[in-house]
Design an enzyme around this catalytic site. Structure first.
Site, short mmCIF file in Angstrom:
data_model
loop_
_atom_site.label_atom_id
_atom_site.label_comp_id
_atom_site.label_asym_id
_atom_site.label_seq_id
_atom_site.Cartn_x
_atom_site.Cartn_y
_atom_site.Cartn_z
N ARG A 188 -7.22 2.32 -3.24
CA ARG A 188 -8.15 2.30 -2.03
C ARG A 188 -8.88 3.62 -1.93
O ARG A 188 -8.15 4.71 -1.92
CB ARG A 188 -7.39 1.88 -0.55
CG ARG A 188 -8.40 1.61 0.41
CD ARG A 188 -7.73 1.02 1.61
NE ARG A 188 -8.43 0.16 1.91
CZ ARG A 188 -8.59 -0.24 3.48
NH1 ARG A 188 -7.95 0.46 4.52
NH2 ARG A 188 -9.48 -1.19 3.98
N GLY A 245 -9.76 -6.37 8.65
CA GLY A 245 -8.56 -5.71 9.22
C GLY A 245 -8.23 -6.45 10.76
O GLY A 245 -7.52 -7.38 10.55
N TYR A 266 -6.22 10.96 3.89
CA TYR A 266 -4.74 11.40 3.31
C TYR A 266 -4.71 12.09 2.12
O TYR A 266 -5.73 12.75 1.50
CB TYR A 266 -3.86 10.12 3.32
CG TYR A 266 -3.74 9.55 4.96
CD1 TYR A 266 -3.24 10.23 5.82
CD2 TYR A 266 -4.52 8.50 5.05
CE1 TYR A 266 -3.14 9.70 6.82
CE2 TYR A 266 -4.61 7.83 6.08
CZ TYR A 266 -3.85 8.49 7.34
OH TYR A 266 -3.64 7.80 8.38
N GLN A 282 0.91 -1.25 0.09
CA GLN A 282 0.14 0.04 0.00
C GLN A 282 0.98 1.31 -0.01
O GLN A 282 1.65 1.47 0.97
CB GLN A 282 -0.87 -0.09 1.09
CG GLN A 282 -1.82 1.10 1.06
CD GLN A 282 -2.88 1.37 2.21
OE1 GLN A 282 -2.36 1.41 3.09
NE2 GLN A 282 -4.17 1.43 1.95
C1 LIG Z 1 -4.19 -0.98 13.62
C2 LIG Z 1 -4.95 -0.56 12.25
C3 LIG Z 1 -4.00 0.25 11.38
C4 LIG Z 1 -4.46 0.33 10.05
N1 LIG Z 1 -3.77 1.12 9.25
C5 LIG Z 1 -4.28 1.26 8.16
C6 LIG Z 1 -3.31 1.76 6.82
O1 LIG Z 1 -2.00 1.73 6.88
N2 LIG Z 1 -3.82 1.92 5.72
C7 LIG Z 1 -5.43 1.97 5.38
O2 LIG Z 1 -5.61 2.04 4.33
N3 LIG Z 1 -6.29 1.50 6.50
C8 LIG Z 1 -5.65 1.36 7.72
N4 LIG Z 1 -6.39 0.75 8.78
C9 LIG Z 1 -7.98 0.53 8.24
C10 LIG Z 1 -8.08 -1.05 7.99
O3 LIG Z 1 -7.61 -1.31 6.69
C11 LIG Z 1 -9.72 -1.35 7.87
O4 LIG Z 1 -10.26 -0.80 6.66
C12 LIG Z 1 -10.52 -1.11 8.98
O5 LIG Z 1 -9.74 -1.51 10.17
C13 LIG Z 1 -11.59 -1.79 9.11
O6 LIG Z 1 -11.89 -3.07 8.83
P1 LIG Z 1 -11.92 -3.98 10.15
O7 LIG Z 1 -13.39 -3.66 10.76
O8 LIG Z 1 -12.13 -5.41 9.58
O9 LIG Z 1 -10.62 -3.86 11.01
C14 LIG Z 1 -5.93 0.47 9.86
C15 LIG Z 1 -6.75 -0.35 10.92
C16 LIG Z 1 -6.23 -0.44 12.21
C17 LIG Z 1 -7.29 -1.29 13.04
#
Ligand SMILES: Cc1cc2nc3c(=O)[nH]c(=O)nc-3n(C[C@H](O)[C@H](O)[C@H](O)COP(=O)(O)O)c2cc1C
Length: 370
Positions: free
Chosen positions: A233, A323, A186, A97
């Site tokens: 994304r 995630g 971002y 990413q």
């Molecule tokens: C610890 C953490 C770090 C994350 N870092 C990013 C990231 O670097 N880039 C991004 O697009 N989304 C990031 N996200 C969002 C996740 O990719 C995901 O879209 C979000 O957690 C929702 O999915 P979930 O409900 O299955 O956790 C992050 C989420 C968490 C919890």
């Protein structure tokens, strides 16, 4: 009924199932270089059909958080090679990413202490908008993002070129492709948003202008590594990090869907923010997006097996991304297949720290052995 556990092929990539590990920043690399532990973390999760790495900054200017491995230097490419080798040894597929935070940064992270760059001079000021930095006493902590400097018209090409170079670096590091991080408040969202983007040059004003930086970046990546290796994304209706609401938000993303479709990129990955306890994208909009974009569609956000199945069967998505469940369940796909209980991740160890809460979560098989 679609079997989510069966292989799925798209754009020359062959996934072993339809589950995606969503990108997650884990902030464990003080030298900004992925290492053997990073490789172990991703190897443990390589039963996902597709892994999207944590956001990896394309340049020092693109950073908003310390301890996040980047992808602009040769040493960083060598670090990521450990990761891609590990995932490929397990038969996995992995995209990097590519990340530029724009205004979500702090002068202490910027080259020469400069202001972060953006579409705008308006800083993010809601309480959840925070950069993560080294504080004056040497400890680490959160800080209000610094007031940004709007990029000059001719400077935009440099940001685009930085991302394109990162794409080239990702290919050299052995990644199967890249995902442009155009979500979550971002830099690219800062340009897309007409309230934040008050520019009067070719990158501001009309929708086509606000979307120009995204599409120029996608075109540059395609020229560099080919459309089949380029994903993106997006987070329609995102409010995270002080992103103001605006009227043609839906149309903005449908325009992008059509433009990205015409370019034949590998996939679009939608991030649905469930912070308020419900989907902000909604099934109606998802259907409209699906109709406007011809390629593979991934959806993330509070995903469950049940929802993944329903959305795939309704032909609304192709792949479902998880995630947080992947943090505590390295063998998430096996657990979903067996209907096994899912372990709960420890939020305290999401960002920063050591192996604890990172590479020490057991698989079901580990638990049975213990
Ligand atoms: C610890 C953490 C770090 C994350 N870092 C990013 C990231 O670097 N880039 C991004 O697009 N989304 C990031 N996200 C969002 C996740 O990719 C995901 O879209 C979000 O957690 C929702 O999915 P979930 O409900 O299955 O956790 C992050 C989420 C968490 C919890």
């Amino acid at each position: 009924m679609i079997d989510l556990f069966k292989p799925y092929s798209f754009a020359g990539h062959h996934l072993k199932n339809r589950f995606v590990m969503a990108p997650m920043t884990r902030a464990r690399r003080p030298d900004y270089i992925a290492d053997a532990e990073t490789a172990l973390y991703y190897r443990q999760r390589a039963t996902a059909g597709l892994i999207v790495t944590e956001g990896t900054p394309v340049s020092p200017e693109g950073q908003g958080y310390i301890n996040v491995p980047g992808i602009w230097s040769e040493a960083q490419v060598a670090g990521w090679k450990l990761v891609t080798d590990a995932v490929h040894e397990e038969g996995g597929t992995i995209f990097a990413q590519l990340w530029h935070v724009g205004r979500m940064s702090h002068v202490s992270l910027q080259p020469n202490g400069n202001a972060p760059v953006s579409s705008t001079a308006t800083p993010a000021r809601d309480p959840k908008s925070q950069a993560f930095i080294y504080l004056a006493d040497g400890s680490t902590g959160f800080a209000e993002p610094s007031v940004p400097r709007p990029l000059g018209t001719e400077e935009v090409a440099r940001v685009v070129a930085d991302v394109a170079k990162a794409g080239r670096n990702a290919q050299a590091a052995g990644f199967d492709g890249v995902e442009l991080h155009s979500a979550n408040g971002y830099i690219f969202e800062q340009f897309l948003n007409p309230i934040l983007n008050t520019r009067d040059d070719r990158y501001g004003g009309a929708l086509e202008n606000r979307a120009r930086i995204v599409l120029e970046t996608i075109d540059a990546l395609i020229a560099e590594i080919g459309a089949s290796r380029v994903g993106i994304r997006l987070a329609p209706f995102n409010r995270q990090f002080d992103m103001p609401a605006y009227d043609d938000n839906g149309e903005t993303y449908l325009y992008l869907a059509r433009e990205l479709s015409a370019r034949g990129i590998a996939y679009v990955h939608l991030n649905d923010n469930w912070a308020a306890g419900h989907s902000v994208i909604g099934e109606d909009f998802l259907r409209r997006f699906r109709n406007a974009f011809d390629g593979t569609l991934i959806l993330a956000g509070a995903m469950t097996l049940d929802r993944a199945q329903k959305l795939a069967d309704a032909n609304l998505i192709d792949l479902s991304a998880f995630g947080q469940p992947f943090i505590a369940n390295p063998d998430l796909v096996a657990r979903l297949r067996e209907g096994a209980p899912l372990a709960t991740p420890n939020r305290a160890t999401y960002y920063g720290g050591s192996a604890k809460g990172y590479v020490d979560y057991p698989t079901l098989a580990d638990e049975k052995r213990a």
